[in-house]
Design a protein around this motif. Structure first.
Motif, PDB file in Angstrom:
ATOM      1  N   UNK A  12      53.553  77.905  59.305  1.00  0.00           N
ATOM      2  CA  UNK A  12      54.587  78.088  60.279  1.00  0.00           C
ATOM      3  C   UNK A  12      53.959  78.400  61.601  1.00  0.00           C
ATOM      4  N   UNK A  13      52.853  79.246  61.751  1.00  0.00           N
ATOM      5  CA  UNK A  13      52.336  79.425  62.812  1.00  0.00           C
ATOM      6  C   UNK A  13      51.641  77.960  63.639  1.00  0.00           C
ATOM      7  N   UNK A  14      51.103  77.174  62.738  1.00  0.00           N
ATOM      8  CA  UNK A  14      50.414  75.716  63.274  1.00  0.00           C
ATOM      9  C   UNK A  14      51.777  75.098  63.677  1.00  0.00           C
ATOM     10  N   UNK A  15      53.012  75.106  63.078  1.00  0.00           N
ATOM     11  CA  UNK A  15      53.810  74.151  63.534  1.00  0.00           C
ATOM     12  C   UNK A  15      54.597  74.494  64.859  1.00  0.00           C
ATOM     13  N   UNK A  16      54.681  75.918  65.101  1.00  0.00           N
ATOM     14  CA  UNK A  16      55.074  76.624  66.115  1.00  0.00           C
ATOM     15  C   UNK A  16      54.128  76.174  67.300  1.00  0.00           C
ATOM     16  N   UNK A  17      52.925  76.278  67.130  1.00  0.00           N
ATOM     17  CA  UNK A  17      51.807  76.091  68.200  1.00  0.00           C
ATOM     18  C   UNK A  17      52.173  74.645  68.717  1.00  0.00           C
ATOM     19  N   UNK A  18      52.160  73.443  67.566  1.00  0.00           N
ATOM     20  CA  UNK A  18      52.326  72.215  67.794  1.00  0.00           C
ATOM     21  C   UNK A  18      53.554  71.950  68.832  1.00  0.00           C
ATOM     22  N   UNK A  19      54.883  72.440  68.550  1.00  0.00           N
ATOM     23  CA  UNK A  19      55.974  72.362  69.144  1.00  0.00           C
ATOM     24  C   UNK A  19      55.643  72.987  70.565  1.00  0.00           C
ATOM     25  N   UNK A  20      55.224  73.976  70.665  1.00  0.00           N
ATOM     26  CA  UNK A  20      55.031  74.713  71.976  1.00  0.00           C
ATOM     27  C   UNK A  20      53.974  73.814  73.034  1.00  0.00           C
ATOM     28  N   UNK A  21      53.004  73.031  72.414  1.00  0.00           N
ATOM     29  CA  UNK A  21      52.198  72.084  72.911  1.00  0.00           C
ATOM     30  C   UNK A  21      53.089  70.779  73.404  1.00  0.00           C
ATOM     31  N   UNK A  22      53.851  70.434  72.453  1.00  0.00           N
ATOM     32  CA  UNK A  22      54.625  69.307  72.712  1.00  0.00           C
ATOM     33  C   UNK A  22      55.774  69.536  73.986  1.00  0.00           C
ATOM     34  N   UNK A  23      56.101  70.761  74.246  1.00  0.00           N
ATOM     35  CA  UNK A  23      57.138  71.110  75.182  1.00  0.00           C
ATOM     36  C   UNK A  23      56.314  71.214  76.505  1.00  0.00           C
ATOM     37  N   UNK A  24      55.011  71.923  76.361  1.00  0.00           N
ATOM     38  CA  UNK A  24      54.325  72.008  77.641  1.00  0.00           C
ATOM     39  C   UNK A  24      53.796  70.584  78.143  1.00  0.00           C
ATOM     40  N   UNK A  25      53.581  69.537  77.430  1.00  0.00           N
ATOM     41  CA  UNK A  25      53.261  68.154  77.606  1.00  0.00           C
ATOM     42  C   UNK A  25      54.572  67.637  78.379  1.00  0.00           C
ATOM     43  N   UNK A  26      55.787  67.654  78.016  1.00  0.00           N
ATOM     44  CA  UNK A  26      57.135  67.317  78.373  1.00  0.00           C
ATOM     45  C   UNK A  26      57.336  68.031  79.865  1.00  0.00           C
ATOM     46  N   UNK A  27      57.063  69.094  79.884  1.00  0.00           N
ATOM     47  CA  UNK A  27      57.159  69.809  81.374  1.00  0.00           C
ATOM     48  C   UNK A  27      56.389  69.425  82.226  1.00  0.00           C
ATOM     49  N   UNK A  28      54.930  68.956  81.655  1.00  0.00           N
ATOM     50  CA  UNK A  28      54.076  68.569  82.698  1.00  0.00           C
ATOM     51  C   UNK A  28      54.382  66.982  82.998  1.00  0.00           C
ATOM     52  N   UNK A  29      54.865  66.290  82.207  1.00  0.00           N
ATOM     53  CA  UNK A  29      55.353  64.950  82.466  1.00  0.00           C
ATOM     54  C   UNK A  29      56.337  64.660  83.485  1.00  0.00           C
TER      55      UNK A  29
END
Length: 85
Positions: free
Chosen positions: A66-83
């Motif tokens: 679960x922690x791994x999936x949450x980290x991946x989703x957080x990273x995806x959101x960070x990338x989207x915001x940066x883009x």
């Protein structure tokens, strides 16, 4: 002062009482009131039980998957915001 108003004042203090955030005089007053008022004592017991359950729940560790999936989703959101910038 009516009993209901008196109880309302003490019920507001119960949260602080549970967290040991009242001074000695206020703690003593709350204890006396709880000893004399069954309905307030029941509400105090309920608040104490909820606080204990929440504290116990917060100390448990989430499963690694679960922690791994949450980290991946957080990273995806960070990338989207940066883009988007």
């Amino acid at each position: 002062m009516s009993r209901e108003h008196d109880c309302a004042d003490y019920l507001e203090q119960i949260v602080y009482f549970l967290d040991n955030e009242l001074d000695t005089a206020d703690c003593a007053a709350v204890r006396v009131h709880l000893d004399e008022c069954g309905p307030c004592l029941e509400k105090y017991d309920l608040q104490r039980t909820v606080k204990t359950i929440v504290a116990r729940s917060c100390s448990e560790r989430a499963p690694d998957g679960l922690m791994d999936r949450v980290r991946v989703q957080i990273r995806e959101v960070q990338i989207q915001i940066t883009e988007q910038r």
